[in-house]
Design an enzyme around this catalytic site. Sequence first.
Site, PDB file in Angstrom:
ATOM      1  N   LYS A  72       0.809  -1.230   0.000  1.00  0.00           N
ATOM      2  CA  LYS A  72       0.000   0.000   0.000  1.00  0.00           C
ATOM      3  C   LYS A  72       0.842   1.280   0.000  1.00  0.00           C
ATOM      4  O   LYS A  72       0.543   2.201  -0.765  1.00  0.00           O
ATOM      5  CB  LYS A  72      -0.982   0.002   1.178  1.00  0.00           C
ATOM      6  CG  LYS A  72      -2.117  -1.010   1.030  1.00  0.00           C
ATOM      7  CD  LYS A  72      -3.081  -0.897   2.202  1.00  0.00           C
ATOM      8  CE  LYS A  72      -4.042  -2.069   2.231  1.00  0.00           C
ATOM      9  NZ  LYS A  72      -5.030  -1.940   3.306  1.00  0.00           N
ATOM     10  N   GLY A 135      -2.853   0.739  18.011  1.00  0.00           N
ATOM     11  CA  GLY A 135      -1.959   0.588  16.864  1.00  0.00           C
ATOM     12  C   GLY A 135      -1.697   1.936  16.228  1.00  0.00           C
ATOM     13  O   GLY A 135      -2.540   2.850  16.299  1.00  0.00           O
ATOM     14  N   GLY A 138       0.217   1.440   9.464  1.00  0.00           N
ATOM     15  CA  GLY A 138      -0.487   1.831   8.242  1.00  0.00           C
ATOM     16  C   GLY A 138      -1.995   1.690   8.372  1.00  0.00           C
ATOM     17  O   GLY A 138      -2.749   2.512   7.829  1.00  0.00           O
ATOM     18  N   GLY A 247     -13.754  -7.432  11.440  1.00  0.00           N
ATOM     19  CA  GLY A 247     -13.648  -6.529  10.298  1.00  0.00           C
ATOM     20  C   GLY A 247     -14.290  -6.974   8.996  1.00  0.00           C
ATOM     21  O   GLY A 247     -13.973  -6.432   7.939  1.00  0.00           O
TER      22      GLY A 247
HETATM   23  P1  ATR Z   1      -0.275  -2.279   9.483  1.00  0.00           P
HETATM   24  O1  ATR Z   1      -0.152  -1.793   8.075  1.00  0.00           O
HETATM   25  O2  ATR Z   1      -1.024  -3.578   9.633  1.00  0.00           O
HETATM   26  O3  ATR Z   1      -0.754  -1.226  10.425  1.00  0.00           O
HETATM   27  P2  ATR Z   1       2.366  -1.890  10.548  1.00  0.00           P
HETATM   28  O4  ATR Z   1       2.484  -0.539   9.931  1.00  0.00           O
HETATM   29  O5  ATR Z   1       3.537  -2.810  10.566  1.00  0.00           O
HETATM   30  O6  ATR Z   1       1.223  -2.721   9.875  1.00  0.00           O
HETATM   31  O7  ATR Z   1       1.844  -1.678  12.051  1.00  0.00           O
HETATM   32  C1  ATR Z   1       1.548  -2.752  12.891  1.00  0.00           C
HETATM   33  C2  ATR Z   1       0.936  -2.203  14.169  1.00  0.00           C
HETATM   34  O8  ATR Z   1       0.628  -3.304  15.046  1.00  0.00           O
HETATM   35  C3  ATR Z   1       1.862  -1.301  14.957  1.00  0.00           C
HETATM   36  O9  ATR Z   1       1.094  -0.369  15.671  1.00  0.00           O
HETATM   37  C4  ATR Z   1       2.546  -2.295  15.897  1.00  0.00           C
HETATM   38  O10 ATR Z   1       3.095  -1.705  17.039  1.00  0.00           O
HETATM   39  P3  ATR Z   1       4.560  -1.045  16.991  1.00  0.00           P
HETATM   40  O11 ATR Z   1       4.399   0.276  16.291  1.00  0.00           O
HETATM   41  O12 ATR Z   1       4.951  -0.892  18.414  1.00  0.00           O
HETATM   42  O13 ATR Z   1       5.420  -2.015  16.224  1.00  0.00           O
HETATM   43  C5  ATR Z   1       1.364  -3.149  16.257  1.00  0.00           C
HETATM   44  N1  ATR Z   1       1.724  -4.488  16.750  1.00  0.00           N
HETATM   45  C6  ATR Z   1       2.253  -5.510  16.040  1.00  0.00           C
HETATM   46  N2  ATR Z   1       2.386  -6.596  16.808  1.00  0.00           N
HETATM   47  C7  ATR Z   1       1.944  -6.250  18.057  1.00  0.00           C
HETATM   48  C8  ATR Z   1       1.817  -6.937  19.291  1.00  0.00           C
HETATM   49  N3  ATR Z   1       2.195  -8.218  19.420  1.00  0.00           N
HETATM   50  N4  ATR Z   1       1.296  -6.277  20.349  1.00  0.00           N
HETATM   51  C9  ATR Z   1       0.923  -4.989  20.229  1.00  0.00           C
HETATM   52  N5  ATR Z   1       1.001  -4.277  19.084  1.00  0.00           N
HETATM   53  C10 ATR Z   1       1.517  -4.904  18.008  1.00  0.00           C
END
Ligand code: ATR
Length: 288
Positions: A72, A135, A138, A247
């Site tokens: 994206k 979160g 993206g 979702g």
């Molecule tokens: P997406 O496009 O799905 O949002 P991304 O930009 O990689 O993918 O973001 C993933 C989000 O999930 C982030 O907010 C990440 O937290 P960090 O910014 O601290 O990395 C969050 N996330 C991923 N795994 C997680 C976990 N096990 N517990 C809590 N938050 C998690």
Amino acid sequence: MTPQGAAPDRYALVGHPVSHSWSPFIHGLFARQTGQNMQYRLLDVPPERFRAEVVQFFVGGGRGLNVTVPHKPAAAEIVSELTPRATLARAVNTIRVKGSSLGLVGDNTDGVGLVVDLTENLGLALAGRRLLILGAGGATRGVLGPLLAQQPATLVIANRTVARAEELVAEFGSSGPVSACGFADVEQRPFDLVINATSASLQGEVPAIPAGAIDATTVCYDMAYAKGDTPFTLWARERHAGATHKGWGMLVEQAAEAFLVWRGVRPQTRPVLELLKAGGADRNVGGH
Ligand code: ATR
């Protein structure tokens, strides 16, 4: 109406991986419902081939693409024009050809898909409400603009890495009452709506927010979708949230909005959503 026997207009979803996707099923039903002569395929393309495959698709006569993980943000870089909502999201999930030229317009229908699901399918009023989004990646960026346009009383972004949430606040602060914190610092006062936009579900995890953030009046919405509970909806039900949703509606509504962008007609989403929820949805956790 297309002449009988004319070749169908070609559309596809490009991602990596994409084999789990429901999009061909959803767009196939939309096409049948609206009498559009089109086909919709899956293109599994690794990042290093993304640009070349997109160019080849459109040079070869393709009419539109949906874009999913991990492409994206890259899609926003290769199109010749961005819609305002894609500019805000810095990500593109829908590409269309501009007029008869080979110019490509990048759009983002994720945010409107979420808001239509919340407000129309689920009947939730967001104006004046307390919203918490978990979160700051993206997925969150893609929906902040449309959520703030609903004029909530407050929108808190909680993230494992607080600095990422703070960056979003710096960017979107002028659009509404948005603030940032870590999971442990989420206010222990019930929110009206908690949206999980982390990818934690994919690892079977739940963001560690205080239980006091939800009560029997709180609606908990997981942007991920799965046949049964996601880890987040299970967590919310165990804490007696007022309602939990996955979702599926966002998935179908973002697709309907993309269909509108491409074909100029918005299909009815309810029958498709009912089919997905009724039993078609038999795969593991997925995301947008
Ligand atoms: P997406 O496009 O799905 O949002 P991304 O930009 O990689 O993918 O973001 C993933 C989000 O999930 C982030 O907010 C990440 O937290 P960090 O910014 O601290 O990395 C969050 N996330 C991923 N795994 C997680 C976990 N096990 N517990 C809590 N938050 C998690």
